[in-house]
Motif scaffolding. Sequence first.
Motif, PDB file in Angstrom:
ATOM      1  N   LEU A   1      23.868  61.224  51.220  1.00 31.07           N
ATOM      2  CA  LEU A   1      24.374  61.256  52.589  1.00 31.07           C
ATOM      3  C   LEU A   1      24.006  59.955  53.285  1.00 31.07           C
TER       4      LEU A   1
ATOM      5  N   THR B   1      27.621  61.389  59.808  1.00 29.94           N
ATOM      6  CA  THR B   1      27.236  61.445  58.403  1.00 29.94           C
ATOM      7  C   THR B   1      28.458  61.410  57.493  1.00 29.94           C
TER       8      THR B   1
ATOM      9  N   GLU C   1      29.297  61.764  53.203  1.00 31.87           N
ATOM     10  CA  GLU C   1      28.790  62.022  51.855  1.00 31.87           C
ATOM     11  C   GLU C   1      29.464  61.018  50.931  1.00 31.87           C
TER      12      GLU C   1
ATOM     13  N   GLU D   1      33.786  62.149  55.256  1.00 32.52           N
ATOM     14  CA  GLU D   1      33.164  62.301  56.576  1.00 32.52           C
ATOM     15  C   GLU D   1      32.667  63.726  56.752  1.00 32.52           C
ATOM     16  N   ARG D   2      31.401  63.871  57.170  1.00 34.10           N
ATOM     17  CA  ARG D   2      30.801  65.188  57.375  1.00 34.10           C
ATOM     18  C   ARG D   2      30.369  65.411  58.821  1.00 34.10           C
TER      19      ARG D   2
ATOM     20  N   PHE E   1      25.033  66.546  60.741  1.00 32.12           N
ATOM     21  CA  PHE E   1      24.525  67.183  59.520  1.00 32.12           C
ATOM     22  C   PHE E   1      23.068  67.532  59.708  1.00 32.12           C
TER      23      PHE E   1
END
Length: 194
Positions: free
Chosen positions: A88, A106, A108, A120-121, A124
């Motif tokens: 990450l 964040t 990944e 794209e996360r 997180f």
Amino acid sequence: MANRLPSTHAPGFPPAIPIRPGDPNPFDQPPQQHMMNSMMQQQTQQHQGSPGPPSVPQLPPQMFTTAAQLLDLTDKKLMVVLRDGRKLIGVLRSWDQFGNLVMQDTAERLFVQGLYADIERGLFLVRGENITLLGEIDLDKDDYVPEPYQLGPVEKVFALKKAEDVERKIADKRKHKRLAAEGFESEHAGEAIL
């Protein structure tokens, strides 16, 4: 002999620190403040005869261990590697005494067969016990990509990564069966994996 105070400690226990009239009472201050005051007094005594400005008192390195070391990394871009192998990249916004992290913006990053892609996360939350490695990203080298890797389309990299994970799970099952035949327990024997 007039300056010496009588000993009042019980046998088997360390002696108490004598407090002379005029000395500040260490119990009137928080422990960190008392430690800082005693360190400043020691440094003042050491440098009374030396020329130049007095040195700034420094906290001993053992003062900030474990999660408190994250203080320097707050609001900086980090890469975090998790126990399951995920990587990450995001900005550390908050953390607690257990090493749990809140990361903002964040992404990944997936690496597979010479390709990489970022998924794209967003915001997180990472549980501290799942962190294997974390480090600050140098913003000057943020766009640098190591030689064998090239940016690939997210869908293609994701599909390749899924196929690689399935192959790895099959190989792990075979390995665990062989180990069980020899009398060894597999890595997660007796645990419920959700």
